[in-house]
Design a protein around this motif. Structure first.
Motif, PDB file in Angstrom:
ATOM      1  N   PHE A  72       0.820  -1.121   0.005  1.00 41.58           N
ATOM      2  CA  PHE A  72       0.085  -0.013   0.167  1.00 41.58           C
ATOM      3  C   PHE A  72       1.000   1.306   0.031  1.00 41.58           C
ATOM      4  CE2 PHE A  72      -3.142   2.948   2.361  1.00 41.58           C
ATOM      5  CZ  PHE A  72      -3.933   2.908   1.093  1.00 41.58           C
ATOM      6  N   LYS A  73       0.855   1.846  -1.093  1.00 38.28           N
ATOM      7  CA  LYS A  73       2.090   2.853  -1.048  1.00 38.28           C
ATOM      8  C   LYS A  73       1.304   4.386  -1.387  1.00 38.28           C
ATOM      9  CE  LYS A  73       5.137   0.077  -4.413  1.00 38.28           C
ATOM     10  NZ  LYS A  73       5.503   0.115  -5.742  1.00 38.28           N
ATOM     11  N   ASN A  74       2.077   5.304  -0.870  1.00 37.21           N
ATOM     12  CA  ASN A  74       1.735   6.618  -1.023  1.00 37.21           C
ATOM     13  C   ASN A  74       0.175   7.000  -0.446  1.00 37.21           C
ATOM     14  OD1 ASN A  74       4.080   7.143  -2.297  1.00 37.21           O
ATOM     15  ND2 ASN A  74       3.441   6.341  -4.295  1.00 37.21           N
ATOM     16  N   PRO A  75      -0.074   6.356   0.730  1.00 36.96           N
ATOM     17  CA  PRO A  75      -1.611   6.552   1.280  1.00 36.96           C
ATOM     18  C   PRO A  75      -1.653   8.237   1.511  1.00 36.96           C
ATOM     19  CG  PRO A  75      -0.098   5.551   2.953  1.00 36.96           C
ATOM     20  CD  PRO A  75       0.768   5.766   1.865  1.00 36.96           C
ATOM     21  N   THR A  76      -2.828   8.686   0.903  1.00 33.54           N
ATOM     22  CA  THR A  76      -3.307   9.991   1.344  1.00 33.54           C
ATOM     23  C   THR A  76      -4.692   9.961   1.727  1.00 33.54           C
ATOM     24  OG1 THR A  76      -3.702  10.428  -1.069  1.00 33.54           O
ATOM     25  CG2 THR A  76      -1.533  11.029  -0.194  1.00 33.54           C
ATOM     26  N   ILE A  77      -5.391  11.037   2.259  1.00 34.55           N
ATOM     27  CA  ILE A  77      -6.841  11.075   2.593  1.00 34.55           C
ATOM     28  C   ILE A  77      -7.227  11.666   1.322  1.00 34.55           C
ATOM     29  CG2 ILE A  77      -8.459  12.363   3.845  1.00 34.55           C
ATOM     30  CD1 ILE A  77      -6.679  12.474   6.213  1.00 34.55           C
ATOM     31  N   SER A  78      -8.397  10.687   0.808  1.00 41.73           N
ATOM     32  CA  SER A  78      -9.260  11.116  -0.467  1.00 41.73           C
ATOM     33  C   SER A  78     -10.522  11.737  -0.114  1.00 41.73           C
ATOM     34  CB  SER A  78      -9.176   9.912  -1.283  1.00 41.73           C
ATOM     35  OG  SER A  78      -9.935   8.838  -0.519  1.00 41.73           O
ATOM     36  N   PHE A  79     -10.959  11.457   1.039  1.00 44.77           N
ATOM     37  CA  PHE A  79     -12.368  11.894   1.629  1.00 44.77           C
ATOM     38  C   PHE A  79     -12.598  12.148   2.939  1.00 44.77           C
ATOM     39  CE2 PHE A  79     -16.506  10.474   3.414  1.00 44.77           C
ATOM     40  CZ  PHE A  79     -17.266  11.308   2.427  1.00 44.77           C
ATOM     41  N   LEU A  80     -12.891  13.195   3.325  1.00 45.25           N
ATOM     42  CA  LEU A  80     -12.719  13.782   4.698  1.00 45.25           C
ATOM     43  C   LEU A  80     -13.962  14.727   5.023  1.00 45.25           C
ATOM     44  CD1 LEU A  80     -11.529  13.551   7.578  1.00 45.25           C
ATOM     45  CD2 LEU A  80     -10.051  15.660   6.802  1.00 45.25           C
ATOM     46  N   MET A 119     -13.959   9.257   6.851  1.00 42.07           N
ATOM     47  CA  MET A 119     -12.440   9.652   6.150  1.00 42.07           C
ATOM     48  C   MET A 119     -12.345   8.276   5.299  1.00 42.07           C
ATOM     49  SD  MET A 119      -8.737   9.984   7.821  1.00 42.07           S
ATOM     50  CE  MET A 119      -8.770   8.627   8.718  1.00 42.07           C
ATOM     51  N   ILE A 120     -11.625   8.311   4.089  1.00 44.31           N
ATOM     52  CA  ILE A 120     -11.247   7.375   3.295  1.00 44.31           C
ATOM     53  C   ILE A 120      -9.707   7.483   3.114  1.00 44.31           C
ATOM     54  CG2 ILE A 120     -11.540   6.264   1.227  1.00 44.31           C
ATOM     55  CD1 ILE A 120     -14.446   6.396   1.386  1.00 44.31           C
ATOM     56  N   ILE A 121      -8.886   6.599   3.076  1.00 47.92           N
ATOM     57  CA  ILE A 121      -7.413   6.912   2.671  1.00 47.92           C
ATOM     58  C   ILE A 121      -7.235   6.200   1.316  1.00 47.92           C
ATOM     59  CG2 ILE A 121      -5.297   6.303   3.273  1.00 47.92           C
ATOM     60  CD1 ILE A 121      -6.137   6.975   6.016  1.00 47.92           C
ATOM     61  N   LYS A 122      -6.674   6.603   0.384  1.00 48.23           N
ATOM     62  CA  LYS A 122      -6.427   5.791  -0.845  1.00 48.23           C
ATOM     63  C   LYS A 122      -4.729   5.895  -1.143  1.00 48.23           C
ATOM     64  CE  LYS A 122      -6.248   9.396  -4.394  1.00 48.23           C
ATOM     65  NZ  LYS A 122      -6.920   9.896  -5.654  1.00 48.23           N
ATOM     66  N   GLY A 123      -4.175   4.677  -1.898  1.00 48.39           N
ATOM     67  CA  GLY A 123      -3.001   4.463  -2.175  1.00 48.39           C
ATOM     68  C   GLY A 123      -2.934   3.616  -3.284  1.00 48.39           C
ATOM     69  N   THR A 124      -1.864   3.306  -3.568  1.00 49.85           N
ATOM     70  CA  THR A 124      -1.583   2.246  -4.851  1.00 49.85           C
ATOM     71  C   THR A 124      -1.201   1.149  -4.430  1.00 49.85           C
ATOM     72  OG1 THR A 124       0.415   3.468  -5.327  1.00 49.85           O
ATOM     73  CG2 THR A 124      -1.308   4.396  -6.427  1.00 49.85           C
ATOM     74  N   ASP A 125      -1.175  -0.028  -5.340  1.00 50.05           N
ATOM     75  CA  ASP A 125      -0.712  -1.248  -4.996  1.00 50.05           C
ATOM     76  C   ASP A 125       0.884  -1.335  -5.879  1.00 50.05           C
ATOM     77  OD1 ASP A 125      -1.562  -1.697  -7.759  1.00 50.05           O
ATOM     78  OD2 ASP A 125      -3.081  -3.088  -6.959  1.00 50.05           O
ATOM     79  N   ASN A 126       1.259  -2.736  -5.785  1.00 52.41           N
ATOM     80  CA  ASN A 126       2.638  -2.732  -6.739  1.00 52.41           C
ATOM     81  C   ASN A 126       2.250  -2.425  -8.295  1.00 52.41           C
ATOM     82  OD1 ASN A 126       4.797  -3.446  -5.097  1.00 52.41           O
ATOM     83  ND2 ASN A 126       4.180  -5.197  -4.839  1.00 52.41           N
ATOM     84  N   SER A 127       1.115  -2.629  -8.598  1.00 48.72           N
ATOM     85  CA  SER A 127       1.100  -2.471 -10.210  1.00 48.72           C
ATOM     86  C   SER A 127       0.511  -0.985 -10.493  1.00 48.72           C
ATOM     87  CB  SER A 127       0.026  -3.394 -10.654  1.00 48.72           C
ATOM     88  OG  SER A 127       0.371  -4.789 -10.408  1.00 48.72           O
ATOM     89  N   TYR A 162      -8.475   1.631  -2.013  1.00 50.17           N
ATOM     90  CA  TYR A 162      -9.177   2.495  -0.960  1.00 50.17           C
ATOM     91  C   TYR A 162      -9.327   1.756   0.331  1.00 50.17           C
ATOM     92  CZ  TYR A 162     -10.197   5.544  -4.853  1.00 50.17           C
ATOM     93  OH  TYR A 162      -9.851   6.152  -6.145  1.00 50.17           O
ATOM     94  N   SER A 163      -9.355   2.431   1.428  1.00 49.01           N
ATOM     95  CA  SER A 163      -9.579   1.883   2.792  1.00 49.01           C
ATOM     96  C   SER A 163     -11.086   1.963   2.692  1.00 49.01           C
ATOM     97  CB  SER A 163      -9.018   2.785   3.674  1.00 49.01           C
ATOM     98  OG  SER A 163      -9.742   3.852   4.179  1.00 49.01           O
ATOM     99  N   PRO A 164     -11.600   0.964   3.907  1.00 46.59           N
ATOM    100  CA  PRO A 164     -13.035   1.305   4.210  1.00 46.59           C
ATOM    101  C   PRO A 164     -13.034   2.666   4.870  1.00 46.59           C
ATOM    102  CG  PRO A 164     -11.976  -0.998   5.017  1.00 46.59           C
ATOM    103  CD  PRO A 164     -10.965   0.071   4.537  1.00 46.59           C
ATOM    104  N   ILE A 165     -14.394   3.137   4.790  1.00 43.18           N
ATOM    105  CA  ILE A 165     -14.602   4.138   5.611  1.00 43.18           C
ATOM    106  C   ILE A 165     -14.068   4.424   7.079  1.00 43.18           C
ATOM    107  CG2 ILE A 165     -16.289   5.793   6.611  1.00 43.18           C
ATOM    108  CD1 ILE A 165     -17.646   6.161   3.961  1.00 43.18           C
ATOM    109  N   CYS A 166     -13.234   5.099   7.644  1.00 42.66           N
ATOM    110  CA  CYS A 166     -13.120   5.206   9.084  1.00 42.66           C
ATOM    111  C   CYS A 166     -13.752   6.411   9.690  1.00 42.66           C
ATOM    112  CB  CYS A 166     -11.439   5.240   9.051  1.00 42.66           C
ATOM    113  SG  CYS A 166     -11.064   5.592  10.829  1.00 42.66           S
TER     114      CYS A 166
END
Length: 839
Positions: free
Chosen positions: A535-543, A607-615, A620-624
């Motif tokens: 899970f690379k470069n996680p950032t908040i995408s929804f808050l 909040m939702i956090i998004k990142g990227t996989d190896n590809s 996206y994370s579940p809502i927290c």
């Protein structure tokens, strides 16, 4: 014969190393399994172990996990297969309380622990790929049980397939939950939870210290399950702490099993008329948030049955509500029940489609006609229009203008049919309880490839159908930003056209929202990445920030559809632009929110956090949910060395330290000299923090008036899974008849195991010679007094050996069999014939 006995019997310990989780296997017929029942495997499992069921047998047994089994994974060999091993059991014993006397005793309220699979006070447990059945729905009741507001109320409930009681961070996925009165019962009752309210059921107000139980319950993830053939699919009850997520599940055939059974339920007690059956049942869930999204509902009675204080704060989106089990207006037993709370979610539901629930849509033929001047004849075209009755409480389907193509001899023209209703039109209303147009709630009789549960295409939307293409494919709520696994916008429902998304990333709040200034909110959370997923470069995408203004929102609510919706002005989107978030470590961030008044006592971030996989694919994370409850003062929390000379950030299990507590004003500028009546101390990990008396750390006397601080001796008993821990402190005091709350936390400390190499055992009264006429037997206990291991020495030359890698890290007591049994652990430790061991 007399023999010379050594003065010391040496206990050899290896260097304390991390305990590696074990894998235990189960097979009903024996075979390659280590155990032939799940219960025995659970009994022999320790924290963090995995139990894998190798076959697809049905295990007719009750399986129970308690606090000693936290971190366990219970799964099938192939969780994604439709054919699964099963646990089948009808619990007819846990049906209390039976009277008012039992209702006053929490131990007698056993209906919340009814179940074929029971999870009680566990943390971080995963249940994956198992069928859990209550065998058949059964109801039980008792009159004259609850006394409130000078009225007496009955208790009525039923058997449960899966019970999650007073637990935290439970993940249930790929399971088949069925054949019970309640398929999944989640009870997060927590007197110290952040959203706990003073209730008559909490018989002693003095045990309620706000924030003292924060993080102990809730934050569950329920996903990719089939929940069916229950009277109620999922019940949330007494949710008092962190919010949970229910996503990507199939809910079907959740209704009373027969009309005869429905009548029995309704007539059993006065409460029976409030239990009509359905996909969800809520009871006393007024503040703790909940996310329900990307689920498919088919052949249920009600969708959202809200009892007392239902969750109008729930965030609901991207669901398909397909045809009901029975049209509500055609049901002579319960009818169109007032407990359906869809209308209460009018500002919290987005991008969903409803089939008619009240009665089938009436169909009419609309005739379009024009004159073909070339052919010199009238050209007619018929279109189907409807008069749908979706549900009494949620408003009407909007009428629209529809363009109709008519082919003439030398051209094609467009004519307009005005004020007609067709599938896909918005459901809206001009009153305060209607869905706004921007919510995109539509009427659609969703078509599926199959409605046969044994078919692999069961409840898969018919992607070839034009209406499915127009209103389900890629029609997910864009504000949350979630994409399907192929990078396209999210589809509606549990089953995506692109396939299943990843579910290895979750978010855990590690502290509540702290509001030190009117527009400043501090948050703390950690990202958990499982199964070696990248899970690379996680950032908040929804808050977004959700608040309760007591003047506009009654968080105490009503029954069912009487509960008022959250107003739009209580929902604020928060801009996010900051550096990426580190995975696996606590993360803290401050946000600017609208100014809070003294009336804004509750709220949360979603909040939702998004990142990227190896590809490079987006994940996206579940809502927290990160909850907020106004507190009036703060507490400085420091861990010092035993000499009080330095703050420490690395601590060793079993070594003494000093916990320093300093109460302050909310701004932190002034130390409080007021007496602090009650102080509750706990570790964020859930591990035990002990006092100098080798008991769980408690500060019953509080902080004396005028002291301004308190120093107390502590020691850590166990290394957390990620080696880091935080001490949280909750307190309260009373001044001029008002009660004020205090909350604080220490810096994160790294906990390392003790480097004990040996410990001694001796009998001071028998240092010279003894008559050795029997085997010597020793018992090893944990700090709760439970027997962990028995060791027998066969001859006088045997040495008592214990190896650290055989035991979870922590503190243990060892004593020889035959001594007078101490009544408490404190007596056990003060008894000179025993020793404490550190692993």
């Amino acid at each position: 014969m007399f023999v010379k006995k050594p003065t010391l019997c040496i206990i050899i310990l290896t260097l304390a190393l991390p305990v590696h989780p074990r894998v235990l296997t189960v097979s009903k017929s024996g075979g390659d399994g280590m155990y032939n029942t799940i219960s025995i495997a659970v009994k022999n499992a320790g924290n963090g172990d995995s139990i894998i069921i190798l076959d697809n047998g049905i295990y007719e047994e009750q399986v129970s996990l308690d606090s000693t089994k936290s971190g366990i994974v219970l799964c099938s060999k192939n969780p994604l297969l439709q054919n699964k091993p099963g646990i089948s059991f009808q619990d007819n014993q846990n049906i209390g309380p039976r009277n008012r006397s039992e209702a006053e005793n929490a131990c007698s309220t056993t209906y919340i622990r009814n179940g074929a699979l029971r999870l009680y006070k566990v943390r971080d447990v995963v249940i994956d790929g198992i069928m859990i059945s209550g065998t058949a729905p059964e109801v039980f009741s008792a009159d004259d049980v609850y006394l409130a507001n000078a009225k007496v109320y009955p208790m009525q409930s039923g058997n449960v397939a899966v019970s999650v009681c007073m637990s935290g961070d439970v993940h249930i996925r790929n399971c088949d939950i069925r054949d019970a009165y309640i398929g999944l019962h989640i009870t997060d009752k927590n007197p110290g939870g952040i959203f706990a309210l003073l209730e008559p059921s909490y018989n002693k107000e003095e045990i309620i210290v706000p924030f003292s139980g924060f993080g102990q319950t809730g934050n569950h993830l329920i996903e990719y399950n089939r929940i069916h053939d229950n009277s109620f699919g999922v019940k949330f009850e007494d949710t008092h702490d962190r919010g949970s997520v229910v996503r990507n599940n199939l809910f079907y055939e959740n209704h009373h099993i027969t009309d005869e059974f429905a009548r029995k339920v309704k007539k059993l007690t006065a409460e029976g008329s409030n239990q009509p059956g359905g996909a969800f049942w809520f009871f006393d869930t007024p503040l703790s948030p909940l996310a329900i999204y990307n689920n498919t509902f088919w052949h249920n009675y009600l969708i959202f049955a809200g009892g007392w204080r239902p969750p109008v704060q729930a965030l609901v989106f991207n669901n398909i509500y397909a045809a009901p089990y029975r049209y509500l207006m055609n049901d002579s037993i319960y009818g169109e029940h007032f407990m359906e709370i869809s209308s209460g979610l009018s500002n919290r539901m987005h991008h969903c489609v409803y089939s008619c629930q009240s009665r089938p849509a009436e169909q009419f033929i609309y005739h379009m006609t024009t004159f073909d001047t070339v052919a010199k004849q009238h050209v007619n075209k018929e279109i189907n229009i409807y008069k749908p009755r979706v549900m009494n409480s949620i408003g009407n389907v909007e009428s629209t203008t529809v363009n109709v193509l008519l082919e003439l001899s030398n051209e094609t023209i467009i004519m307009q049919a005005r004020n007609v209703i067709v599938e896909g039109n918005l459901i809206s209303s001009k009153n305060s309880r209607g869905f706004p147009w921007s919510a995109e709630i539509r009427w659609l009789e969703t078509k599926f490839v199959s409605t046969d549960p044994s078919d692999e295409n069961f409840l898969v939307p018919d992607w070839n159908d034009s209406l499915v293409k127009n209103f389900i494919l890629d029609r997910g709520w864009p504000l949350v930003g979630n994409l399907d696994i192929d990078g396209t916008p999210a589809d509606l429902g549990a089953i995506s056209y692109a396939g299943r998304a990843h579910s290895e990333v979750t978010i855990k709040p590690v502290k509540p929202v702290i509001n030190r200034a009117s527009t400043n909110a501090e948050v703390g959370f950690v990202i958990n990445v499982k199964n070696e997923f990248t899970f690379k470069n996680p950032t908040i995408s929804f808050l977004r920030w959700i608040r309760w203004d007591n003047t506009t929102v009654s968080y105490l609510g009503e029954y069912g559809s009487g509960s008022p919706p959250i107003p739009p002005n209580c929902i604020t989107r928060i801009p996010v632009a900051f550096k990426p978030i580190p995975a696996g470590a606590d993360y803290y961030q401050s946000f600017t929110i609208p100014a809070l008044s003294s009336k804004d006592r509750y709220g949360f971030f979603e909040m939702i956090i998004k990142g990227t996989d190896n590809s490079g694919n987006e994940v996206y994370s579940p809502i927290c949910f990160i909850p907020y409850k106004k507190f009036d003062h703060s507490m400085d929390v420091q861990v010092l060395n035993s000499e009080l000379t330095d703050t420490v950030i690395v601590v060793t299990v079993g070594q003494p330290y000093i916990l320093r507590l300093v109460p302050r004003t909310i701004s932190g500028n002034q130390i409080l000299s007021t007496r602090i009546d009650t102080v509750a101390v706990r570790l964020q990990s859930g591990n035990t923090l002990n006092s100098a008396e080798n008991e769980v750390c408690r500060i019953p006397g509080g902080i004396p008036e005028g002291a301004g601080k308190l120093d107390t001796r502590i020691f850590f008993t166990k290394v957390p899974a990620d080696s880091f821990d935080v001490i949280t402190v909750a307190a309260r005091f009373t001044q001029a008849s008002d009660t004020f709350s205090i909350w604080g936390e220490s810096l994160s400390v790294k906990v390392i195991p003790a480097l004990a190499v040996k410990a001694d055992f001796y009998n001071p009264g028998e240092k010279e010679t003894v008559l050795l006429q029997k085997k010597r037997v020793f018992h090893l206990y944990d700090l709760r007094g439970r027997l962990v291991k028995t060791i027998q020495l066969q001859t006088r030359n045997d040495k008592l050996k214990l190896y650290a890698k055989q035991f979870p890290g922590g503190l243990y007591i060892i004593r020889e069999k035959g001594q007078n049994s101490p009544k408490t652990i404190k007596e056990m430790i003060s008894n000179r014939r025993i020793n404490m061991l550190v692993f």
